[in-house]
Design an enzyme around this catalytic site. Sequence first.
Site, PDB file in Angstrom:
ATOM      1  N   CYS A 172      42.278  53.394  34.320  1.00  0.00           N
ATOM      2  CA  CYS A 172      42.116  52.100  33.644  1.00  0.00           C
ATOM      3  C   CYS A 172      42.350  50.960  34.634  1.00  0.00           C
ATOM      4  CB  CYS A 172      43.083  52.001  32.474  1.00  0.00           C
ATOM      5  SG  CYS A 172      43.159  50.349  31.757  1.00  0.00           S
ATOM      6  N   ASP A 195      42.060  35.481  35.607  1.00  0.00           N
ATOM      7  CA  ASP A 195      40.783  36.186  35.478  1.00  0.00           C
ATOM      8  C   ASP A 195      39.978  36.018  36.772  1.00  0.00           C
ATOM      9  OD1 ASP A 195      38.949  37.162  32.785  1.00  0.00           O
ATOM     10  OD2 ASP A 195      37.868  36.670  34.640  1.00  0.00           O
ATOM     11  N   ASN A 244      38.631  40.081  22.544  1.00  0.00           N
ATOM     12  CA  ASN A 244      37.370  40.734  22.199  1.00  0.00           C
ATOM     13  C   ASN A 244      37.650  42.189  21.851  1.00  0.00           C
ATOM     14  OD1 ASN A 244      35.915  38.377  22.898  1.00  0.00           O
ATOM     15  ND2 ASN A 244      35.877  38.981  25.048  1.00  0.00           N
ATOM     16  N   GLY A 262      31.952  41.769  23.002  1.00  0.00           N
ATOM     17  CA  GLY A 262      32.037  41.379  24.409  1.00  0.00           C
ATOM     18  C   GLY A 262      33.136  42.042  25.200  1.00  0.00           C
ATOM     19  N   HIS A 288      43.540  43.017  26.007  1.00  0.00           N
ATOM     20  CA  HIS A 288      43.909  41.802  26.741  1.00  0.00           C
ATOM     21  C   HIS A 288      43.523  40.576  25.936  1.00  0.00           C
ATOM     22  CE1 HIS A 288      39.869  43.093  27.902  1.00  0.00           C
ATOM     23  NE2 HIS A 288      39.558  41.809  28.000  1.00  0.00           N
ATOM     24  N   HIS A 336      42.511  36.625  26.309  1.00  0.00           N
ATOM     25  CA  HIS A 336      42.072  35.566  27.218  1.00  0.00           C
ATOM     26  C   HIS A 336      42.733  34.262  26.776  1.00  0.00           C
ATOM     27  CE1 HIS A 336      38.336  37.717  28.755  1.00  0.00           C
ATOM     28  NE2 HIS A 336      38.544  38.390  27.644  1.00  0.00           N
TER      29      HIS A 336
HETATM   30  P1  5GP Z   1      36.485  41.344  28.228  1.00  0.00           P
HETATM   31  O1  5GP Z   1      35.021  41.089  28.490  1.00  0.00           O
HETATM   32  O2  5GP Z   1      36.794  42.823  28.239  1.00  0.00           O
HETATM   33  O3  5GP Z   1      37.030  40.636  27.031  1.00  0.00           O
HETATM   34  O4  5GP Z   1      37.250  40.674  29.453  1.00  0.00           O
HETATM   35  C1  5GP Z   1      37.412  41.306  30.672  1.00  0.00           C
HETATM   36  C2  5GP Z   1      37.785  40.232  31.649  1.00  0.00           C
HETATM   37  O5  5GP Z   1      38.343  40.842  32.790  1.00  0.00           O
HETATM   38  C3  5GP Z   1      36.598  39.395  32.122  1.00  0.00           C
HETATM   39  O6  5GP Z   1      36.829  38.019  31.842  1.00  0.00           O
HETATM   40  C4  5GP Z   1      36.530  39.672  33.628  1.00  0.00           C
HETATM   41  O7  5GP Z   1      36.175  38.540  34.374  1.00  0.00           O
HETATM   42  C5  5GP Z   1      37.927  40.147  33.928  1.00  0.00           C
HETATM   43  N1  5GP Z   1      38.003  41.094  35.015  1.00  0.00           N
HETATM   44  C6  5GP Z   1      37.207  42.183  35.203  1.00  0.00           C
HETATM   45  N2  5GP Z   1      37.572  42.840  36.315  1.00  0.00           N
HETATM   46  C7  5GP Z   1      38.629  42.159  36.838  1.00  0.00           C
HETATM   47  C8  5GP Z   1      39.443  42.356  38.002  1.00  0.00           C
HETATM   48  O8  5GP Z   1      39.288  43.302  38.774  1.00  0.00           O
HETATM   49  N3  5GP Z   1      40.418  41.441  38.222  1.00  0.00           N
HETATM   50  C9  5GP Z   1      40.639  40.380  37.391  1.00  0.00           C
HETATM   51  N4  5GP Z   1      41.616  39.540  37.706  1.00  0.00           N
HETATM   52  N5  5GP Z   1      39.893  40.166  36.280  1.00  0.00           N
HETATM   53  C10 5GP Z   1      38.900  41.042  36.022  1.00  0.00           C
HETATM   54 ZN    ZN Z   2      45.125  50.540  30.696  1.00  0.00          ZN
END
Ligand code: 5GP
Ligand code: ZN
Length: 114
Positions: free
Chosen positions: A4, A30, A87, A93, A100, A102
């Site tokens: 993960c 992010d 999300n 999304g 997590h 945001h």
């Molecule tokens: P989701 O789309 O699952 O709600 O949000 C995932 C978030 O994780 C996205 O906003 C994306 O930019 C962020 N993200 C994905 N990979 C990484 C990473 O390796 N490091 C960081 N800091 N953020 C990440």
């Molecule tokens: Zn995890």
Amino acid sequence: MANCLFCKIASGEIPSKQVYSDDRFYVFEDINPQAPTHVLVIPRRHIATLNDLTPEDGPLMGDLILLASRIAKERGLGERGYRLNVNCMEGAGQTVFHLHAHLLGGRAFSWPPG
Ligand code: 5GP
Ligand code: ZN
């Protein structure tokens, strides 16, 4: 959880820009910010989605929201406002399957979301 991304970020195996850390939560910037403030608040324990929460997770999720609101206020976002968004599943999304929130702030947000 071995494979993960966010478990690896929380453990430090994959680097990130730390905002806050304690024994239950990790908060980091992010990598692809969508607003001047865009941080991710995660529980250290691997929980894949909101669907996987159990009643025992109530205090954890309550504290997650309290932590996010504290960080928002520390960043001066309290008056103008900010958005706290989770999300759940691909249709909403979600791309990383470690729960997590945001925390987004520092610009205007429209409603309804896209
Ligand atoms: P989701 O789309 O699952 O709600 O949000 C995932 C978030 O994780 C996205 O906003 C994306 O930019 C962020 N993200 C994905 N990979 C990484 C990473 O390796 N490091 C960081 N800091 N953020 C990440
Ligand atoms: Zn995890």
